[in-house]
Motif scaffolding. Structure first.
Motif, mmCIF file in Angstrom:
data_model
loop_
_atom_site.group_PDB
_atom_site.id
_atom_site.type_symbol
_atom_site.label_atom_id
_atom_site.label_comp_id
_atom_site.label_asym_id
_atom_site.label_seq_id
_atom_site.Cartn_x
_atom_site.Cartn_y
_atom_site.Cartn_z
ATOM 1 N N ALA A 124 122.709 37.356 80.355
ATOM 2 C CA ALA A 124 122.695 35.895 80.298
ATOM 3 C C ALA A 124 121.836 35.303 81.412
ATOM 4 O O ALA A 124 121.081 34.349 81.185
ATOM 5 C CB ALA A 124 124.122 35.358 80.393
ATOM 6 N N GLY A 125 121.924 35.855 82.626
ATOM 7 C CA GLY A 125 121.118 35.346 83.731
ATOM 8 C C GLY A 125 119.630 35.463 83.462
ATOM 9 O O GLY A 125 118.852 34.540 83.744
ATOM 10 N N ILE A 126 119.211 36.595 82.893
ATOM 11 C CA ILE A 126 117.799 36.792 82.552
ATOM 12 C C ILE A 126 117.375 35.817 81.457
ATOM 13 O O ILE A 126 116.297 35.213 81.509
ATOM 14 C CB ILE A 126 117.559 38.242 82.112
ATOM 15 C CG1 ILE A 126 117.811 39.205 83.284
ATOM 16 C CG2 ILE A 126 116.144 38.425 81.576
ATOM 17 C CD1 ILE A 126 117.794 40.671 82.895
ATOM 18 N N ALA A 127 118.244 35.654 80.446
ATOM 19 C CA ALA A 127 117.918 34.771 79.326
ATOM 20 C C ALA A 127 117.804 33.318 79.773
ATOM 21 O O ALA A 127 116.896 32.586 79.346
ATOM 22 C CB ALA A 127 118.976 34.913 78.230
ATOM 23 N N VAL A 128 118.719 32.877 80.631
ATOM 24 C CA VAL A 128 118.670 31.493 81.109
ATOM 25 C C VAL A 128 117.406 31.264 81.938
ATOM 26 O O VAL A 128 116.748 30.221 81.818
ATOM 27 C CB VAL A 128 119.922 31.154 81.932
ATOM 28 C CG1 VAL A 128 119.782 29.777 82.568
ATOM 29 C CG2 VAL A 128 121.164 31.193 81.054
ATOM 30 N N ALA A 129 117.039 32.230 82.768
ATOM 31 C CA ALA A 129 115.825 32.088 83.577
ATOM 32 C C ALA A 129 114.594 31.931 82.693
ATOM 33 O O ALA A 129 113.720 31.089 82.961
ATOM 34 C CB ALA A 129 115.671 33.297 84.501
ATOM 35 N N ALA A 130 114.518 32.726 81.624
ATOM 36 C CA ALA A 130 113.389 32.603 80.705
ATOM 37 C C ALA A 130 113.406 31.253 79.998
ATOM 38 O O ALA A 130 112.355 30.629 79.778
ATOM 39 C CB ALA A 130 113.428 33.735 79.687
ATOM 40 N N HIS A 131 114.597 30.776 79.661
ATOM 41 C CA HIS A 131 114.734 29.490 78.964
ATOM 42 C C HIS A 131 114.307 28.331 79.863
ATOM 43 O O HIS A 131 113.545 27.446 79.438
ATOM 44 C CB HIS A 131 116.180 29.310 78.520
ATOM 45 C CG HIS A 131 116.497 27.949 77.987
ATOM 46 N ND1 HIS A 131 116.167 27.549 76.716
ATOM 47 C CD2 HIS A 131 117.116 26.882 78.577
ATOM 48 C CE1 HIS A 131 116.568 26.299 76.528
ATOM 49 N NE2 HIS A 131 117.139 25.868 77.636
#
Length: 545
Positions: A350-357
């Motif tokens: 989730a942390g990686i996905a939010v950063a990309a978002h």
């Protein structure tokens, strides 16, 4: 923008607009927060507790003087690593913050407002709000309790509650403790209590363990869990703790506190077998029948859910941990009970996905680390599904109850009153029973009695009803003064559109020794906490009012 936590603390941590607000500082929340921060996001980490770690890594305050707090934990090194990364990051840790609602604002860069009340019990200093571009829910779970005669006596505590007492305060619930209910958490609790010096006459498991033998491939895919079970089993064997499967505590005896329990054999549907009851002398009972994902914040925003095989409802998430509501992610037990290792993997995804978002970088699907974490997650989810099938509560447990047994102890509603609402007044669901009897309208807001009331209302049907499609913006009790103090000029929240429950995907179940990220609710909370809503001195409004 301040460049360090100390710089932010010198100003107003609530004035900043964060890239990400993480709710819950357990395994999933910590992993998500530090991962997002290391990828350049500004992060606020809110949690009810004063110290990070959640329920799994709950540990004593320095004043307690514990020499080796890690002795009661598996994988302490993983937590120590997260703690070091948090200390080296720019994450703003907001401890003692009780989040009661999250608002969504469409058409603006600041999509979310997180509302919380500060203080040790959420009744302290003042209401606060944290604004963010994205939100990660890592709110954990709470225990599922099934009532039985005598369960309101002092000395009856939740299984996870007993573990929390030991981890946080080095306190035992009693000197001679029976551990009962269902799920692999029982083995962890019994082993911890026995290691700490308690006498554990028996571990009473309502299900059996033969169901695991039908899933050898799934079990082999997660050998760490098997190793943990073996360690617990060896500890109990060395201390001569008896394991009684296909059995349940069907009555507690005592005057002022627990003096003994009756243990009965149960059939595959958890119906007591006549003539099999045997008393065990004890001064405490630690009991729990699995864990329930804590999804109130998410469902108040319209997030879709899925039914898992143990009868609970978890959030439906995409491969990158995003909910059905754009900009809202979830990790850990909210997506299904799976344990600390799984929660850490999901938090990192989730942390990686939010950063990309937020940063608009390349899609995380191409990230090698994400693919590795997703493969690991699927293996652990499969293992969790096997546990869900083995320990799912049977429908016949309600035969434990006589009409005088309190089901909702906050409002002192008996099983007889619930049955009367069903038989005489036509109630067929928990909401109607609540309106007729007030069951579920007390301080715990149905977290303790909700499963039992739903089952009795449905004629011993599903233990957990699907989340209500109606929006309930209050995820927990909050003083009316807090509602009155809200800024009337802040942007209006976008009403949630109720989501249709998704088709069950990978089911989940408790994993030893997975415990809620928030403090477990004892099976017998303090009577003062069970006062009717109308008599609360703080004038509190609650989720089910």
């Amino acid at each position: 923008m301040p460049s360090s936590p100390s710089d932010r603390a010198a100003g107003d941590p609530y004035a900043e607009v964060y890239d990400l607000a993480v709710i819950g500082a357990g395994c999933a929340g910590l992993a998500g927060a530090v991962t997002a921060s290391e990828r350049g996001l500004s992060v606020a980490l809110l949690d009810t507790a004063g110290r990070i770690g959640g329920q799994f890594y709950r540990h004593p305050a320095p004043a307690v003087g514990a020499v080796r707090p890690e002795a009661l934990h598996h994988d302490w090194s993983a937590f120590a690593g997260l703690r070091r990364r948090l200390g080296a990051s720019d994450v703003v840790h907001l401890a003692g913050h009780h989040v009661w609602t999250v608002e969504r604002h469409d058409g603006t860069d600041v999509r979310w407002t997180v509302h919380a009340v500060t203080g040790a019990d959420g009744d302290g200093e003042r209401p606060v709000r944290v604004r963010a571009r994205a939100v990660l829910l890592a709110t954990g779970a709470y225990e599922r309790q099934l009532p039985f005669p005598g369960w309101t006596l002092p000395g009856v505590v939740g299984a996870a509650g007993a573990q929390a007492m030991l981890k946080a305060g080095l306190v035992l619930p009693g000197g001679r403790v029976v551990v009962a209910g269902s799920g692999p958490l029982l083995l962890a609790v019994a082993a911890s209590l026995a290691t700490a010096g308690a006498r554990v006459p028996a571990v009473v498991e309502a299900s059996g363990y033969l169901g695991y033998a039908r899933r050898p491939a799934v079990l082999a895919a997660d050998p760490q869990k098997l190793a943990h079970a073996a360690i617990h089993g060896a500890t109990l064997l060395a201390r001569r703790v008896r394991l009684r499967t296909r059995s349940a505590v069907t009555q507690v005896h005592g005057t002022d506190r627990v003096e003994a329990v009756t243990v009965s054999r149960v059939d595959r549907d958890w119906r007591p077998v006549r003539g099999t009851g045997r008393q065990i002398v004890c001064d405490a009972l630690a009991v729990g029948h699995g864990l329930v994902p804590q999804t109130e914040l998410a469902t108040s925003l319209g997030c879709a859910t899925r039914r898992v095989r143990d009868g609970t409802y978890a959030l439906a998430l995409d491969p990158l941990q995003q909910t059905s509501v754009p900009g809202l992610w979830a990790a850990g037990e909210t997506g299904g009970i799976g344990g600390a290792q799984l929660a850490r993997a999901e938090g990192e995804i989730a942390g990686i996905a939010v950063a990309a978002h937020v940063r608009g970088g390349p899609g995380p699907q191409r990230d090698g680390r994400v693919r590795e974490l997703q493969r690991r997650r699927e293996r652990m989810r499969a293992f969790a599904g096997a546990m869900a099938a083995v320990h799912a509560p049977g429908k016949g447990w309600a035969e434990w109850l006589d009409d005088a047994t309190e089901v909702c102890r906050c409002e002192e509603v008996t099983a007889g009153a619930v049955r009367e609402a069903v038989d005489a007044y036509g109630a067929r669901d928990a909401r109607t029973v609540k309106l007729l009897t007030r069951a579920g309208m007390g301080w715990c807001q149905g977290r303790v009695c909700g499963a039992a009331v739903a089952c009795l209302a449905a004629g011993q049907g599903p233990l957990t009803p699907p989340p209500s499609p109606e929006r309930r913006p209050l995820a927990g009790p909050v003083p009316l003064g807090v509602l009155g103090a809200l800024d009337a000029n802040e942007p209006p929240a976008t009403p949630a559109t109720p989501a249709t429950p998704a088709t069950p995907a990978t089911p989940a179940t408790p994993v030893t020794p997975a415990t809620p990220a928030t403090p477990a609710t004892p099976a017998v909370p303090d009577r003062a906490a069970g006062r009717p809503d109308a008599s609360r001195p703080d004038g509190a409004a609650g989720l089910h009012d």
